[in-house]
Design a protein around this motif. Sequence first.
Motif, PDB file in Angstrom:
ATOM      1  N   HIS A  51       0.818  -1.220   0.000  1.00  0.00           N
ATOM      2  CA  HIS A  51       0.000   0.000   0.000  1.00  0.00           C
ATOM      3  C   HIS A  51       0.849   1.266   0.000  1.00  0.00           C
ATOM      4  CE1 HIS A  51       0.642  -0.437   4.389  1.00  0.00           C
ATOM      5  NE2 HIS A  51       0.454   0.857   4.444  1.00  0.00           N
ATOM      6  N   ARG A  92       3.480   1.471  -2.178  1.00  0.00           N
ATOM      7  CA  ARG A  92       4.111   1.524  -3.500  1.00  0.00           C
ATOM      8  C   ARG A  92       3.184   2.255  -4.469  1.00  0.00           C
ATOM      9  NH1 ARG A  92       7.018  -4.428  -4.185  1.00  0.00           N
ATOM     10  NH2 ARG A  92       7.838  -4.476  -2.073  1.00  0.00           N
ATOM     11  N   PRO A  93       3.713   3.182  -5.256  1.00  0.00           N
ATOM     12  CA  PRO A  93       2.853   3.909  -6.206  1.00  0.00           C
ATOM     13  C   PRO A  93       2.531   3.065  -7.439  1.00  0.00           C
ATOM     14  CG  PRO A  93       5.095   4.715  -6.342  1.00  0.00           C
ATOM     15  CD  PRO A  93       5.104   3.675  -5.275  1.00  0.00           C
ATOM     16  N   ILE A  94       1.795   1.989  -7.227  1.00  0.00           N
ATOM     17  CA  ILE A  94       1.464   1.099  -8.340  1.00  0.00           C
ATOM     18  C   ILE A  94      -0.034   1.117  -8.608  1.00  0.00           C
ATOM     19  CG2 ILE A  94       3.342  -0.547  -8.045  1.00  0.00           C
ATOM     20  CD1 ILE A  94       1.269  -2.297  -6.468  1.00  0.00           C
ATOM     21  N   GLY A  95      -0.404   0.658  -9.781  1.00  0.00           N
ATOM     22  CA  GLY A  95      -1.801   0.367 -10.082  1.00  0.00           C
ATOM     23  C   GLY A  95      -1.831  -1.085 -10.485  1.00  0.00           C
ATOM     24  N   TYR A 149     -12.035   5.042  -4.185  1.00  0.00           N
ATOM     25  CA  TYR A 149     -11.393   4.360  -3.052  1.00  0.00           C
ATOM     26  C   TYR A 149      -9.884   4.628  -3.010  1.00  0.00           C
ATOM     27  CZ  TYR A 149     -10.386   0.792   0.438  1.00  0.00           C
ATOM     28  OH  TYR A 149      -9.972   0.149   1.578  1.00  0.00           O
ATOM     29  N   GLY A 150      -9.230   4.416  -4.143  1.00  0.00           N
ATOM     30  CA  GLY A 150      -7.788   4.645  -4.188  1.00  0.00           C
ATOM     31  C   GLY A 150      -7.452   6.129  -4.283  1.00  0.00           C
ATOM     32  N   ARG A 205      -7.045   8.099  -1.236  1.00  0.00           N
ATOM     33  CA  ARG A 205      -5.943   7.708  -0.365  1.00  0.00           C
ATOM     34  C   ARG A 205      -4.582   8.192  -0.848  1.00  0.00           C
ATOM     35  NH1 ARG A 205     -10.115   4.600   0.706  1.00  0.00           N
ATOM     36  NH2 ARG A 205     -10.340   3.689   2.777  1.00  0.00           N
ATOM     37  N   ILE A 206      -4.538   8.940  -1.935  1.00  0.00           N
ATOM     38  CA  ILE A 206      -3.246   9.502  -2.341  1.00  0.00           C
ATOM     39  C   ILE A 206      -3.246  11.012  -2.098  1.00  0.00           C
ATOM     40  CG2 ILE A 206      -2.698   7.711  -4.037  1.00  0.00           C
ATOM     41  CD1 ILE A 206      -3.597   9.695  -6.203  1.00  0.00           C
ATOM     42  N   VAL A 252      -5.255   6.129  -9.112  1.00  0.00           N
ATOM     43  CA  VAL A 252      -4.262   6.385  -8.059  1.00  0.00           C
ATOM     44  C   VAL A 252      -2.984   6.979  -8.655  1.00  0.00           C
ATOM     45  CG1 VAL A 252      -5.125   4.640  -6.464  1.00  0.00           C
ATOM     46  CG2 VAL A 252      -3.374   4.003  -8.120  1.00  0.00           C
ATOM     47  N   PRO A 260      -0.669   5.883 -10.762  1.00  0.00           N
ATOM     48  CA  PRO A 260       0.480   5.016 -10.477  1.00  0.00           C
ATOM     49  C   PRO A 260       1.716   5.403 -11.281  1.00  0.00           C
ATOM     50  CG  PRO A 260      -1.040   3.898 -11.950  1.00  0.00           C
ATOM     51  CD  PRO A 260      -1.702   5.188 -11.547  1.00  0.00           C
TER      52      PRO A 260
END
Lengths: 376, 228
Positions: free
Chosen positions: A94, A96-99, A119-120, A123-124, A169, A171
């Motif tokens: 959670h 890591r800046p990934i998608g 949702y995501g 959270r950023i 998010v 990513p």
Amino acid sequence: MGSIAVFVWSDMPARTHSDSQASIQARFLLQRGEFVLDAAFSVPAQGVCALFGPSGCGKTTLLRAIAGLEFDHDGMLQVGDMNWQQGAHFVAPHQRPIGYVFQEASLFAHLNVLRNLEYGLKRIKPADRKISLEQAVHLLGIQDLLQRKPHSLSGGERQRVAIARALAVSPRLLLMDEPLAALDQRRKLEVMPYLKALHKELDIPLIYVSHALEEVAQLAHHLILMEAGKVVASGEIQQLFTRLDLPLAHELEASAIISADVSGFDPEFQLMQLAFAGGVITLAAQPLQLGEMVRVRLMARDVSLTLEHQSATSILNIFPVTVDEILSTGSAQVTVKLRAAGVPILSRITRKSAQELKLEPGKKVFAQVKSVALLS
Amino acid sequence: MLNESDLLALGITLKLAFITTLILLIIGTPLAWWLSRSQWRYRFLLEAIIALPLVLPPTVLGFYLLLMLGQNGPLGGLLQSLGASPLAFSFSGLVIGSVVYSLPFVVQPLQDAFSAIGHRPLEVAATLRASPLDRFFTVVVPLARPGFLTGAVLGFAHTVGEFGVVLMIGGNIPGETQVVSIAIYDHVESLEYSNAHWLSGGLLLMSFLMLLAVYGFNRRFRLVRHAS
């Protein structure tokens, strides 16, 4: 003249100077029951990289390890300037800046589409929001689905929402685990254009797991080839597709991928010309711009060889080539690797023909290409 | 009709059931979560211990609790040496007894609900930047809603219906430890059938309505979940 499969396409993402050096370097040693993943690779952190191999070879496990969803103590992962795993250092998934797009859409059943997307996003940090919700919604064409609950969506719609949710998010690395595998052919064709649009619109490196060569040929710039938990080879797709020491060149669907640019149109016969180092490819005209970079696929089984340039033939695409390497594929056939001014092309012919033509490395012959698929 | 002591007993019963259910949800949630995720090889041992009240005669459970909580018991003695009042024959003692007695009724539905969620929604939430605690409250709790509802209602109803454990460790002190089930027993013993009818009928109706609500809600929830 053979059929010409047509897809709408544009090629490699524009390389920017700042991240042309960035790469993704990984080494993992993971044990899961009987299965051992012992994989190491290094690929550029840009464009689409396909993780390709037969079912059960560890593609998904490797992708999950990159996301941090699988963890063992022995591993190293460097993505550009970010170190996510090294010795005791391990960045939780959670953080890591990934998608990540799973094989099944896996939308949250208790939230509607909009809430799933948010949702995501919620959270950023606002400063990290490079892709807006509107942009993600627009890219995947899900404007009309926002108030719907996941259970009322079709499989293709769900997967598009899942992809938009991963994009929302913003990513810095996108990971997709066979996002089309759970869909039927019609849904696949529905989602594919959105996937292709992604790398054109967004400058986010994508690692894409697939066991479908067709998908890989259409999407990937780089390839990581896996077998039994190990990375067999990795590199540019043009190179790996035509290496005779790798299984790809011996598949029924073996092919060469060539980058070319649109060099001319023939309005009378509704044809267009694509120029590449080895010559000019002629095929049915498409609405493309002059000079536009495109990618074509030449199936090995559609390439035949002659010793002399045939003039009385219906085949338009004939190139002078040099035999590079010959290796048998099965008992009756051989696969011949050719070079058209350096550009690798594959030809699948019978062993008998190879003997009669006295093919050997260095020999100059002509390749007749029955059909060319324009990828996009 | 209900007399004053019946109403008192009803009040104590509801208070006991509320407090017990609350405590069970607080300790049962992490316990059930751990049981649903743990790879520990001896986990079954703990599961068997938690399930014991399902099969044990309540009097047996009550007897051991009485020994534990009484003045000479390890827990009762410890509390007494600290200056606290003994737990046996007190409302606090009843709460402890009820918690132990109703534990499986809350833990098992929760554990089942948590297991049914699987790992995937949590992994998805992790890739969407949710921390472990965040994931629990925004993904697990909403998805396990039927489990929470079932656990809470079963725990509540089971506490309302207990008899043996209460009799053993609580005695029958009106206004302190006399609950409805014991009041009914007393009425029948003294041939006051009318009072017994009112209390029994009330309990029957209440229990049925609670279960009706749970099954009705869970049916709807499940229909929605299955469709996705």
